[in-house]
Design a protein around this motif. Structure first.
Motif, PDB file in Angstrom:
ATOM      1  N   ARG A 444     -44.194  -2.304 -55.654  1.00 58.40           N
ATOM      2  CA  ARG A 444     -44.787  -3.640 -55.736  1.00 58.40           C
ATOM      3  C   ARG A 444     -45.328  -3.879 -57.148  1.00 58.40           C
ATOM      4  O   ARG A 444     -45.855  -2.963 -57.792  1.00 58.40           O
ATOM      5  N   ALA A 445     -45.204  -5.151 -57.574  1.00 56.43           N
ATOM      6  CA  ALA A 445     -45.696  -5.607 -58.886  1.00 56.43           C
ATOM      7  C   ALA A 445     -44.854  -5.056 -60.025  1.00 56.43           C
ATOM      8  O   ALA A 445     -45.177  -5.284 -61.201  1.00 56.43           O
ATOM      9  N   GLY A 446     -43.762  -4.358 -59.718  1.00 60.27           N
ATOM     10  CA  GLY A 446     -42.893  -3.858 -60.770  1.00 60.27           C
ATOM     11  C   GLY A 446     -41.864  -4.890 -61.180  1.00 60.27           C
ATOM     12  O   GLY A 446     -41.871  -6.064 -60.750  1.00 60.27           O
ATOM     13  N   GLN A 447     -40.926  -4.481 -62.036  1.00 57.66           N
ATOM     14  CA  GLN A 447     -39.871  -5.354 -62.546  1.00 57.66           C
ATOM     15  C   GLN A 447     -38.536  -4.668 -62.281  1.00 57.66           C
ATOM     16  O   GLN A 447     -38.394  -3.458 -62.467  1.00 57.66           O
ATOM     17  N   VAL A 448     -37.547  -5.441 -61.833  1.00 58.85           N
ATOM     18  CA  VAL A 448     -36.247  -4.880 -61.511  1.00 58.85           C
ATOM     19  C   VAL A 448     -35.166  -5.775 -62.070  1.00 58.85           C
ATOM     20  O   VAL A 448     -35.347  -7.007 -62.178  1.00 58.85           O
TER      21      VAL A 448
END
Length: 1138
Positions: A444-448
């Motif tokens: 969660r709250a990451g970037q992909v």
């Protein structure tokens, strides 16, 4: 008519009557080339007439009779839909008993009282006019009669035993059978001489209607409906004939001819009856139409020859029979036209490589032009399997390649000229995704980011579309779509799903998908342990004939050290695709020297192992084919066993493929008779696992060996095994059979062994057959049941247990080998001596008087010898709790009854009875009986009455069932109606005794009345306090389940109210005393018999109280349970109840 149209409009909305336009209409279309006509169109106005007024009489019918309520709706156009309702506009319920027929009538197979009503109303709904007509209500009154007479089925419709039905092909066939009867009949349908058509047969109206859809001529035949109830059946046969309106086999088609050509029009139709074919030209019967020398009518065909332009016309074919007609128009157009190409010139076709290309060349001309295709400006005509030429002129290239690009020319020619047209074909490179999006797991709250890199034809412009779960991307600024990627910022749980990139061009489309999984961020990074990655870069070095060195590079161990490597091999020559275990080495080793077998095409792979598990296998190594060599080993498990008396079957386990060591694997099979032949007989066979040697002597030993060989030579010399040729049945029976009878149930049999040469096989043992011939005591024969005992090995004796005493037996002995049994020895007869008999079959004690009892008995079921006598022993049970002196009487064996006299009155006696043979006494049977106290209880016959046997008290079959804290006692009684019962029991180890009858003493009666009064007062107090704990009297339970025939007596009756009958002179009813819940388990009371006279069953608890009360019923009833309904009391030394 509508302007510029052939449509005729009839409008009566502004006035006029529909009847004025009733008739048959036909449309004709005409020009200078001819005239075409339409089918006949019939116009009829719809009608919904009123019901004819009629006086309806009430229907009175007896219960169980049949009834038909007629609807008789008015004739409408189209026919109305019929249904029955009541005054409340509710549909009348229908069932197998009451149903509506196809004609609208309401049928009652049998009437019931609930059918009485005054509002049976038939309704007719005319859908076309949207009106509903109602018939006057019909009244039905059912007259109840008792009993209702049952009746076997009778058909209400159709009547008679047979009827006929005609239906048209393609229609729905409806057959109906409605039957009367009581009980309500059940209808069943069959087709005589055939089956009902599957998938087209349906049953309606509770199987009273048979429905077959889309009928054809094959459905013609006899259909039988069968109505059946428990009293009988009836049937009706409906003969169905399927007729057919005309239908097309070949309809005439338009014909285009050029002047001078020939042609024909074909009009073929079928029907039942066969339709008549007639021709018209331009709407006029051809017989009166202007003559045309180029045409000739031949039944259903018009033949044209050497036609001219004036022969153009429209021909009509009419096929008709009594059920309908068909009409078809066919235009015969005589044209002289040079070829024309209808496809636009220089049309551009674009296709993707490796897909079909279709190049059109639509044309017209008369005569029909011929089409040819060329490639390039000066190309040759196209031919061959790489092209497909369609009748409409289209050229198909099934698999277009880049070199298929170019100019293609279509040429159309006939005798009036030719024309050509050029088209262009461009073959484009396919669009491909060279880097697809991959599966991602993100916190969660990451970037992909998902990549989608494509390669496409430079002349095509692609468009990229991203989807989430097959829908549009959310309208969110966090989703950034780039040229070849999709980026999601600040990922949330809602972003979890499948993402798809789709690339579209004008010619093709491709897509790829990947899944995004959103997870919570772990509190601390954890070490991930996993199986190792597979090894790679396998290399073979040091190749020798029987060995090779394999080396590899280990893959990532994934935080768990590699413990060992497993090496597997594949034999691509003998077992391609199958991997076998070769060896394994420690995890620190990356090279291994492998032993090889000849003539194997080796490939190797390596698997790494750690504590988590095994890796995926590595990629296979290069292949290495070893040289062929002689076999190193011979077949295993060689055996020789004959299947027939004159053969020897030699079998072995064949070598595996890699064990052959070379091509041309064969086997050398050798054999010789043991201790007889010096020379070996050998034969070489193919790669099989069995060889049969014929013509051998029966069961002789052979030396056998099987040696492997291939194209390079033989394997080492094989070892020899011993086998035997086939067995045959033994030749002789055992001799000198002797029987020694050890006792009345056991005998020992001896025999001499047969010579081994005569066994002709492996000796398995001996079988003794023995059977009972007859019993010496009864001289009666019965079914002979032979018994068999098998004695394994070379035994010469055996025991015969379980014989019956004093019987005659026969036996014989047979030798057994692997083939079967030999002949039987002569039957040996022996007899068993006498034994002790079984107990007498029964002992009954009847007719008790003051000083005598009558005993009756049955002889033993198994006398086991000659009966010499019966022994009767008896002794009184006196008032001192002891058994009296034992008296013994010997009775002749031919007696079956005995009257004992000079007995004491009102005394209980115990009897012991057994039978004797010369061997000794058999098991005994016991019984107890009581002489009567006085003659007051015996009913004397009335003066003047006939001879009536006096009825004496008798108690039989006393049984007990003991539990931890109580015991159930049951018995069977026959005798006078008013009797007192005594139950006596004592502590184990003491003798049974009788108590003094104190129930007739005055002081006892007074004491019992006082006790009863105190108990009554205590019960009232307990009831008020609702104290349900502790014990309570049976009377309370009886009151809770009061029986009208069981009421307590008054205190001055001198008996306990809980256990006496309500009427002074009412005899006890046959039945059982049941517990207060009025159930006694049957399995606990099966020993109680009430088969003689008016009997009574009684059961007592160990503390002396009754478990149940008199049932007061005259017949035996099922009983369930005998548990006491109150807590048991401590065991008393002696209790007695009256």
């Amino acid at each position: 008519m509508k302007p510029n149209s052939g449509t005729l409009v009839i409008n009566i909305m502004n006035g006029g009557k529909a009847e004025a336009y009733e008739g048959i209409y036909q449309c004709t279309a005409r020009n200078e080339r001819g005239a075409a006509i339409s089918n006949n169109i019939v116009i009829r106005p719809s009608r919904s007439p009123l019901w004819t007024k009629e006086k309806l009489e009430p229907n009175q019918v007896r219960e169980g009779d049949s009834l038909v309520l007629h609807c008789r709706p008015p004739v409408g156009l189209p026919p109305p839909i019929i249904f029955w309702m009541d005054n409340a506009f509710q549909r009348l319920p229908q069932s197998e008993r009451v149903s509506q027929g196809l004609n609208g009538d309401l049928y009652f197979s049998n009437v019931q009282p609930e059918d009485t009503r005054e509002d049976y109303i038939c309704y007719a709904r005319f859908n076309h006019t949207q009106t509903i007509q109602q018939k006057q209500p019909i009244s039905v009154k059912v007259l109840s009669t008792k009993p209702v007479t049952e009746r076997q089925p009778v058909l209400l419709t159709p009547t008679g035993s047979t009827s006929n039905k005609v239906e048209l092909r393609g229609n729905v066939l409806l057959l109906e059978c409605i039957a009367a009867g009581l009980p309500t009949p059940v209808i069943r349908w069959i087709k005589e001489g055939g089956e009902l058509p599957a998938n087209r047969t349906f049953f309606e109206n509770f199987k009273k209607t048979l429905k077959i859809i889309d009928v054809s001529e094959a459905d013609s035949g006899n259909y039988k409906c069968i109505a059946r109830n428990i009293l009988g059946s009836t049937h009706h046969v409906i003969s169905v004939t399927v007729k057919a309106a005309p239908y097309w086999i070949t309809a005439p088609r338009n014909l285009v001819l050029s002047p001078g050509e020939d042609g024909m029009l074909i009009c073929r139709a079928n029907g039942n009856p066969k339709p008549h074919i007639s021709w018209l030209t331009n709407g006029v019967p051809i017989a009166i139409a202007p003559e045309d020398p180029s045409r000739k009518v031949d039944g259903d065909t018009i033949i044209f020859s050497d036609v001219q332009e004036r022969s153009s016309a429209v021909y009509q074919c009419n096929a008709s029979n009594e059920y309908g007609y068909l009409l078809a128009n066919a235009f015969v157009n005589v044209l002289a036209e040079p070829p024309r190409i209808l496809t636009p010139a220089s049309k551009l076709y674009q296709v993707i490589a490796n897909t079909p290309a279709l190049l059109d060349c639509a044309y017209f001309g008369s005569p029909k032009p011929e089409i040819e295709w060329f490639k390039g400006v000066k190309g040759s005509i196209l031919r061959g399997n790489e092209y497909v030429f369609h009748d409409n002129g289209t050229l198909e290239i099934p698999v277009a390649q880049k070199d298929s690009t170019g100019t293609y020319t279509c040429v159309a020619r006939n005798k009036l000229g030719k024309i050509q047209n050029e088209v262009q074909l461009e073959v484009k490179d396919p669009t491909m995704i060279i880097k697809q999006p991959e599966y991602k797991v993100i916190q969660r709250a990451g970037q992909v980011s998902f990549e989608c890199t494509i390669k496409h034809d430079p002349t095509l412009i692609p468009t990229v579309i991203w989807l989430k779960d097959n829908g549009e991307l959310p309208d969110d600024e966090r989703f950034l779509v780039g040229k070849d990627n999709l980026t999601i910022m600040n990922v949330t749980d809602k972003d979890d799903g499948t993402y798809t990139c789709i690339i579209n061009t004008t010619l093709d489309s491709v897509s790829a998908s990947a899944v995004l999984t959103v997870v919570a961020a772990p509190p601390t990074p954890a070490i991930i342990y996993a199986r190792p990655n597979p090894p790679f870069d396998l290399e073979l070095t040091g190749q020798l004939e029987r060995s090779i060195e394999l080396s590899w590079i280990p893959g990532d161990e994934n935080n768990s050290p590699i413990t060992n490597f497993v090496i597997e091999y594949e034999d691509g020559l003998h077992e391609p695709g199958v991997w076998h275990y070769q060896t394994e080495v420690p995890g620190t080793q990356t090279t291994v020297q492998l032993k090889l077998s000849p003539y194997v095409n080796y490939s190797f792979r390596v698997i790494a192992v750690n504590e988590i598990g095994r890796s995926q296998p590595s990629e296979p190594s290069e292949q290495y084919l070893t040289k062929a060599a002689n076999p190193d080993e011979n077949p295993s498990n060689v055996q020789g066993i004959g299947s027939e008396p004159d053969n020897l079957v030699i079998t072995w386990e064949s070598l595996k493929g890699f064990q052959s060591n070379g091509p041309g694997l064969q086997y050398k099979v050798s054999w010789r008779q043991k201790d007889f032949d010096d020379e070996w007989t050998s034969v070489i066979v193919a790669n099989v696992s069995k060889y049969i040697v014929s013509g051998t002597p029966t069961f002789v030993p052979y030396e056998i060996k099987v040696q492997a060989l291939n194209d390079l030579g033989y394997a080492p010399e094989p070892s020899e095994v011993i086998g035997h040729s086939g067995e045959d049945l033994p030749m002789v029976a055992p001799s000198n059979v002797q029987v020694h009878v050890l006792n009345s149930t056991l005998a020992k049999v001896h025999w001499d062994p047969v010579p081994l040469k005569t066994v002709r096989g492996h000796l398995q043992g001996y079988k003794v057959y023995y059977w009972k011939v007859q019993s010496l005591s009864r001289r009666s024969r019965r079914h002979v049941e032979k018994k068999i005992l098998t004695f394994r090995g070379n035994k010469t004796f055996g025991m015969l247990p379980g014989l019956e005493p004093y019987s005659s037996y026969k036996l014989n002995v047979r030798v057994v080998n692997g083939k079967g049994e030999g002949p039987a020895s002569p039957d040996k007869v022996f007899k068993t001596p006498e034994g002790v008999p079984s107990s007498p079959s029964f002992l009954k004690i009847t007719n008790p008087t003051l000083d005598s009892l009558t005993l009756e008995w049955g002889s033993p079921t198994h006398p086991n010898g000659v009966l010499t006598s019966y022994i009767l022993k008896f002794q009184p049970i006196n008032n001192t709790h002891e058994l009296g002196p034992l008296v013994e009487i010997r009775i002749p064996a031919n007696e079956s009854s005995l009257i004992l006299k000079n007995l004491n009155y009102s005394t209980r006696y115990k009897f012991y009875f057994n039978a004797q043979t010369s061997v000794g006494s058999g098991s005994q049977i016991t019984e107890e009986a009581v002489t009567i106290m006085d003659e007051a209880g015996i009913l004397r016959p009335a003066v003047g009455a006939g001879k009536v046997q006096p009825l004496y008290p008798r108690i039989r079959n006393v049984t007990t069932a003991a539990a931890e804290t109580y015991a159930n006692i049951s018995w069977e009684y026959e005798g006078p109606d008013h009797a007192s019962f005594y139950v006596e029991y004592g502590v184990a180890g003491t003798m049974a005794s009788r108590q003094v009858d104190i129930a007739t003493q005055g002081w006892f009666i007074g004491l019992m009345c006082a006790v009863a009064l105190l108990i009554l007062i205590l019960l009232i107090v307990c009831f008020i306090r609702r104290n349900k704990g502790g014990k309570y009297p049976v009377k309370e339970k009886e009151d809770a389940h009061a029986d009208p025939e069981i009421q307590p007596m008054k205190e001055d009756d001198g008996t306990f109210g809980e256990y006496s009958d309500a009427e002074d002179h009412k005899p006890l009813k046959k039945g059982s005393r049941t517990p207060s819940d009025r159930t006694v388990k049957k399995e606990d009371s099966d020993d109680s018999l009430v088969d003689y006279g008016e009997g009574v069953n009684g059961q007592f608890n160990e503390d002396g109280s009754f478990i149940g009360q008199y049932s007061g019923k005259k017949e035996k009833e099922p009983v369930e349970g005998n548990e006491s309904s109150e807590a048991p009391s401590p065991v008393n030394a002696m209790n007695s109840f009256v």
